[in-house]
Design a protein around this motif. Structure first.
Motif, PDB file in Angstrom:
ATOM      1  N   GLY A 211      52.963  37.517  27.363  1.00  0.00           N
ATOM      2  CA  GLY A 211      51.891  38.469  27.991  1.00  0.00           C
ATOM      3  C   GLY A 211      50.589  38.449  27.536  1.00  0.00           C
ATOM      4  N   ALA A 212      50.326  37.251  26.770  1.00  0.00           N
ATOM      5  CA  ALA A 212      48.863  37.451  25.935  1.00  0.00           C
ATOM      6  C   ALA A 212      47.622  37.153  26.938  1.00  0.00           C
ATOM      7  CB  ALA A 212      49.157  36.546  24.792  1.00  0.00           C
ATOM      8  N   LEU A 213      48.001  36.338  28.089  1.00  0.00           N
ATOM      9  CA  LEU A 213      46.987  36.099  28.802  1.00  0.00           C
ATOM     10  C   LEU A 213      46.229  37.240  29.567  1.00  0.00           C
ATOM     11  CD1 LEU A 213      48.138  32.657  30.164  1.00  0.00           C
ATOM     12  CD2 LEU A 213      46.306  33.131  28.546  1.00  0.00           C
ATOM     13  N   PRO A 214      44.813  37.217  29.711  1.00  0.00           N
ATOM     14  CA  PRO A 214      44.288  38.388  30.260  1.00  0.00           C
ATOM     15  C   PRO A 214      44.620  38.259  31.708  1.00  0.00           C
ATOM     16  CG  PRO A 214      42.575  36.802  29.861  1.00  0.00           C
ATOM     17  CD  PRO A 214      43.922  36.042  29.253  1.00  0.00           C
ATOM     18  N   PRO A 215      44.766  39.643  32.574  1.00  0.00           N
ATOM     19  CA  PRO A 215      45.036  39.531  33.680  1.00  0.00           C
ATOM     20  C   PRO A 215      43.822  39.107  34.605  1.00  0.00           C
ATOM     21  CG  PRO A 215      44.680  42.026  33.042  1.00  0.00           C
ATOM     22  CD  PRO A 215      44.564  40.804  31.956  1.00  0.00           C
ATOM     23  N   PRO A 216      44.258  38.721  35.822  1.00  0.00           N
ATOM     24  CA  PRO A 216      42.984  38.479  36.939  1.00  0.00           C
ATOM     25  C   PRO A 216      41.900  39.573  36.806  1.00  0.00           C
ATOM     26  CG  PRO A 216      45.103  38.419  37.892  1.00  0.00           C
ATOM     27  CD  PRO A 216      45.288  38.842  36.755  1.00  0.00           C
ATOM     28  N   GLY A 217      40.567  39.243  36.848  1.00  0.00           N
ATOM     29  CA  GLY A 217      39.522  40.186  36.773  1.00  0.00           C
ATOM     30  C   GLY A 217      39.221  40.687  38.086  1.00  0.00           C
ATOM     31  N   PRO A 218      38.288  41.678  38.177  1.00  0.00           N
ATOM     32  CA  PRO A 218      37.766  42.004  39.551  1.00  0.00           C
ATOM     33  C   PRO A 218      36.982  40.972  40.189  1.00  0.00           C
ATOM     34  CG  PRO A 218      36.613  43.185  37.940  1.00  0.00           C
ATOM     35  CD  PRO A 218      37.742  42.450  37.248  1.00  0.00           C
ATOM     36  N   GLY A 219      37.311  40.651  41.467  1.00  0.00           N
ATOM     37  CA  GLY A 219      36.538  39.581  42.023  1.00  0.00           C
ATOM     38  C   GLY A 219      37.530  38.170  42.160  1.00  0.00           C
ATOM     39  N   ASP A 220      38.513  38.203  41.398  1.00  0.00           N
ATOM     40  CA  ASP A 220      39.763  37.163  41.214  1.00  0.00           C
ATOM     41  C   ASP A 220      40.586  37.195  42.492  1.00  0.00           C
ATOM     42  OD1 ASP A 220      38.046  35.996  39.350  1.00  0.00           O
ATOM     43  OD2 ASP A 220      39.586  36.659  37.578  1.00  0.00           O
ATOM     44  N   GLU A 221      40.185  37.706  43.688  1.00  0.00           N
ATOM     45  CA  GLU A 221      41.113  38.063  44.698  1.00  0.00           C
ATOM     46  C   GLU A 221      41.527  36.519  44.992  1.00  0.00           C
ATOM     47  OE1 GLU A 221      38.081  36.572  46.554  1.00  0.00           O
ATOM     48  OE2 GLU A 221      37.911  38.042  44.975  1.00  0.00           O
ATOM     49  N   ASN A 222      43.010  36.556  45.567  1.00  0.00           N
ATOM     50  CA  ASN A 222      43.311  35.181  45.866  1.00  0.00           C
ATOM     51  C   ASN A 222      43.483  35.127  47.475  1.00  0.00           C
ATOM     52  OD1 ASN A 222      44.307  32.869  44.850  1.00  0.00           O
ATOM     53  ND2 ASN A 222      45.547  34.170  43.439  1.00  0.00           N
ATOM     54  N   ARG A 223      42.996  34.021  47.971  1.00  0.00           N
ATOM     55  CA  ARG A 223      42.813  33.770  49.286  1.00  0.00           C
ATOM     56  C   ARG A 223      44.439  33.320  49.701  1.00  0.00           C
ATOM     57  NH1 ARG A 223      38.905  29.668  50.901  1.00  0.00           N
ATOM     58  NH2 ARG A 223      39.984  28.492  52.620  1.00  0.00           N
ATOM     59  N   SER A 269      42.626  31.168  42.749  1.00  0.00           N
ATOM     60  CA  SER A 269      42.287  31.219  41.425  1.00  0.00           C
ATOM     61  C   SER A 269      42.327  29.738  40.757  1.00  0.00           C
ATOM     62  CB  SER A 269      43.265  31.816  40.576  1.00  0.00           C
ATOM     63  OG  SER A 269      44.110  32.974  41.594  1.00  0.00           O
ATOM     64  N   LEU A 270      43.154  28.950  41.132  1.00  0.00           N
ATOM     65  CA  LEU A 270      43.337  27.648  40.513  1.00  0.00           C
ATOM     66  C   LEU A 270      42.214  26.718  40.870  1.00  0.00           C
ATOM     67  CD1 LEU A 270      44.620  25.253  38.970  1.00  0.00           C
ATOM     68  CD2 LEU A 270      46.357  24.842  40.696  1.00  0.00           C
ATOM     69  N   ILE A 271      41.739  26.815  42.108  1.00  0.00           N
ATOM     70  CA  ILE A 271      40.547  25.959  42.640  1.00  0.00           C
ATOM     71  C   ILE A 271      39.391  26.846  41.858  1.00  0.00           C
ATOM     72  CG2 ILE A 271      39.094  25.907  44.777  1.00  0.00           C
ATOM     73  CD1 ILE A 271      41.929  25.823  46.330  1.00  0.00           C
ATOM     74  N   ARG A 272      39.196  28.016  41.796  1.00  0.00           N
ATOM     75  CA  ARG A 272      38.148  28.621  40.805  1.00  0.00           C
ATOM     76  C   ARG A 272      38.064  28.195  39.583  1.00  0.00           C
ATOM     77  NH1 ARG A 272      38.587  33.442  43.451  1.00  0.00           N
ATOM     78  NH2 ARG A 272      39.996  33.987  41.721  1.00  0.00           N
ATOM     79  N   ALA A 273      39.224  27.929  39.079  1.00  0.00           N
ATOM     80  CA  ALA A 273      39.382  27.344  37.649  1.00  0.00           C
ATOM     81  C   ALA A 273      38.763  25.941  37.837  1.00  0.00           C
ATOM     82  CB  ALA A 273      40.837  27.235  36.935  1.00  0.00           C
ATOM     83  N   HIS A 274      38.971  24.978  38.678  1.00  0.00           N
ATOM     84  CA  HIS A 274      38.672  23.664  38.602  1.00  0.00           C
ATOM     85  C   HIS A 274      36.865  23.748  38.648  1.00  0.00           C
ATOM     86  CE1 HIS A 274      41.567  20.603  38.818  1.00  0.00           C
ATOM     87  NE2 HIS A 274      42.307  21.591  39.239  1.00  0.00           N
ATOM     88  N   GLN A 275      36.541  24.869  39.438  1.00  0.00           N
ATOM     89  CA  GLN A 275      34.866  24.949  39.753  1.00  0.00           C
ATOM     90  C   GLN A 275      34.278  25.224  38.308  1.00  0.00           C
ATOM     91  OE1 GLN A 275      34.971  27.678  43.019  1.00  0.00           O
ATOM     92  NE2 GLN A 275      33.488  26.506  43.961  1.00  0.00           N
ATOM     93  N   GLN A 276      35.117  26.215  37.319  1.00  0.00           N
ATOM     94  CA  GLN A 276      34.375  26.900  36.274  1.00  0.00           C
ATOM     95  C   GLN A 276      34.639  25.701  35.147  1.00  0.00           C
ATOM     96  OE1 GLN A 276      36.720  30.389  35.974  1.00  0.00           O
ATOM     97  NE2 GLN A 276      35.682  31.476  37.343  1.00  0.00           N
TER      98      GLN A 276
END
Ligand code: 5AD
Ligand code: SF4
Length: 506
Positions: A211-223, A269-276
């Motif tokens: 449980g150490a990873l941060p939860p998704p933040g606001p705006g991290d909604e998933n299509r 979210s995974l696609i966003r990670a690729h972008q970031q």
């Protein structure tokens, strides 16, 4: 010192397990055999994904049985998926075997060997560590490091693809804590590794058990979510968060890959990670298996061909230049000509630049057994040949499109012909030419260089080295120099017979 040799059949997970077995044995006082055939202990790390892979084990045990007639003290061990699948039965079928050990029991290898040494009966240990999952930490030894390494993030599989034996041989999904993963990556990077591939059967279903990873933040909604309905939010995977944490905590890492993702966990979210994250390579291997919705349903893949196309389209749009490769099974029960044409159409639509193609093989304990095996062997081979011809043409076109352009190449070593060789972040193999690549002080394994592509071949490129972007880490250069000196002095042990049985197209 007793000596050992581990022979690897099959997939990257098995190669990884073999390395762990080697480490466990060395810690217990065994040494790698200079000549594999002279080893006191030979462990065959087996694969059972297709029947052919299992046949290879049987013929290898037969061969070793002859060796054992000459050297009765030779210990023959069988590890991996066939060991897990067959357990005691294997001992009955192949009495030359002394030891059977499942993938979760690797740490017990020295104990089982000493039982045998004390005159014990053949040992069988194939228990899943479901209650207390453990992941053997890799020990990156500078003398053995290369520019690339694998890090396990999860094991087992909760999918029930109807053709697949893996849920039986590898058990249910268990995840490693993000802390352990990140620390292992940092240790590899300290030992000179530049590129890490995260490993797991469905690597992107990862969740952090601590449980150490941060939860998704606001705006991290998933299509897209991999679970529909009310459970969707809670059921989100934490794989993108893991990627972010790795990039943040190990900024020295040059390249990050993962294999193999399941399409239903290719979330936004995974696609966003690729972008970031520039550290994520612009290549994803995403098994599709079939392009026919009817077949995908019978395979229990839990996505449609349109969903696969939509999601990979979004990934390609988000990451310009990203390429995709895939796994495809031909001749799965009930596959009509039209089903197969749908697969070809999808392969063309997505534009895979390489493929691992397999003819369907019935496996024990799998739900698809009841569907029979109604596509003839000849038809399966014809379909596979057509699939490979299509993908080869796509690959050729893709490689040709790179000629004249510049690529960043991570040097991995020398080819058989003596050229410096490396890979682009899209995983294309590049042979480096030109004065800068041929000088005695040319950059070595682990260096990142810029190169101008001159020619495209069937499976690789040649390019002129134009600039050094990042030199090889000193620790890696020194380690490689030491091991090449040892090799020249004839002192490097042969670390096992070659890996056997990686299948698919080149
Ligand atoms: N027959 C043929 N191919 C199979 N695969 C898995 N099980 C089978 C089977 N029974 C292939 C799938 C998977 C890859 C690792 O092996 O394409 O993605
Ligand atoms: Fe097998 Fe399907 Fe799991 Fe992949 S996702 S390991 S094909 S059951």
């Amino acid at each position: 010192m007793p000596s050992y040799c581990v022979v690897t059949f099959g997939c990257q997970m098995n190669m990884h397990d073999s390395s762990r077995m080697e480490e466990v044995l060395e810690r217990a006082g065994y040494e790698a055999s200079v000549d594999a055939e002279q080893a006191d202990v030979i462990v065959l790390n087996t694969c059972s994904i297709r029947e052919k892979a299992e046949h290879k084990l049987r013929s290898e045990v037969g061969r070793l049985g002859l060796l054992k007639q000459r050297r009765p003290e030779l210990v023959i061990g069988v590890a991996g998926c066939v060991a897990q699948q067959e357990g005691e039965r294997l001992l009955k079928a192949l009495p030359q075997i002394d030891l059977i050990i499942g993938p979760d029991n690797i740490p017990e290898l020295p104990r089982l060997l000493s039982e045998l040494d004390r005159g014990g009966l053949p040992q069988v240990r194939t228990v899943f560590d479901v209650d207390e999952p453990s992941f053997l930490a890799a020990t990156p030894t500078p003398g053995r490091s290369s520019a690339t390494a694998f890090v396990t993030v999860m094991k087992g599989c909760n999918e029930r693809c109807s053709y697949c034996i893996v849920p039986t041989t590898r058990g249910p999904e268990r995840y490693r804590s993000s802390r352990e993963i990140i620390d292992e990556i940092a240790r590899f990077v300290d030992a000179g590794v530049r590129e890490i591939t995260l490993l797991g059967q469905t690597v992107n279903s990862y969740r952090d058990p601590s449980g150490a990873l941060p939860p998704p933040g606001p705006g991290d909604e998933n299509r897209w979510r991999h679970t529909r309905g009310a459970l969707a939010q809670e059921d989100e995977t934490e794989f993108p968060a893991l990627l972010l944490a790795i990039a943040h905590e190990v900024p020295e890492l040059l390249r990050l890959r993962y294999t193999s993702p399941h399409p239903r966990h290719l979330t936004s979210s995974l696609i966003r990670a690729h972008q970031q994250l520039p550290v994520l390579c612009r290549h994803v291997h995403m098994p599709v298996q079939s392009g026919s919705d009817a077949q995908l349903k019978r395979m229990i893949r839990r996505y449609s061909s349109a969903e696969y196309v939509e999601r990979t389209d979004a990934l390609k749009e988000a990451v310009p230049g990203l390429t995709l490769s895939s796994d495809v099974i031909v001749g799965f029960p009930g596959e009509s000509d039209a089903d197969f044409e749908a697969t070809l159409a999808l392969v063309e639509r997505v534009g895979f630049v390489s493929i691992f193609g397999f003819t369907y093989s019935q496996r024990p304990f799998t739900p698809a057994l009841k569907l029979g095996d109604d596509v003839s062997h000849e038809e399966k081979s014809r379909r596979l040949a057509r699939l490979f011809a299509l993908v080869d043409a796509q690959k050729e076109k893709h490689l040709a499109s790179l000629v004249g352009g510049e690529e960043l190449v991570l040097i991995e070593g020398h080819s058989r012909h003596g050229n410096l060789t490396g890979r682009t972040e899209r995983n294309e193999i590049v042979h480096l030419l030109g004065e800068a690549a041929e000088r005695a002080d040319a950059p070595g394994a682990g260096a990142l260089v810029r190169a101008r592509v001159g020619e495209a071949f069937k499976n690789s490129l040649s390019a002129e080295l134009t600039a050094l972007v990042a030199p090889a880490p000193r620790v890696l250069t020194e380690a490689l120099r030491r091991s090449s000196e040892l090799a020249q002095a004839g002192a490097t042990p042969r670390r096992g017979l070659p890996m056997i049985g990686a299948t698919g197209s080149p």
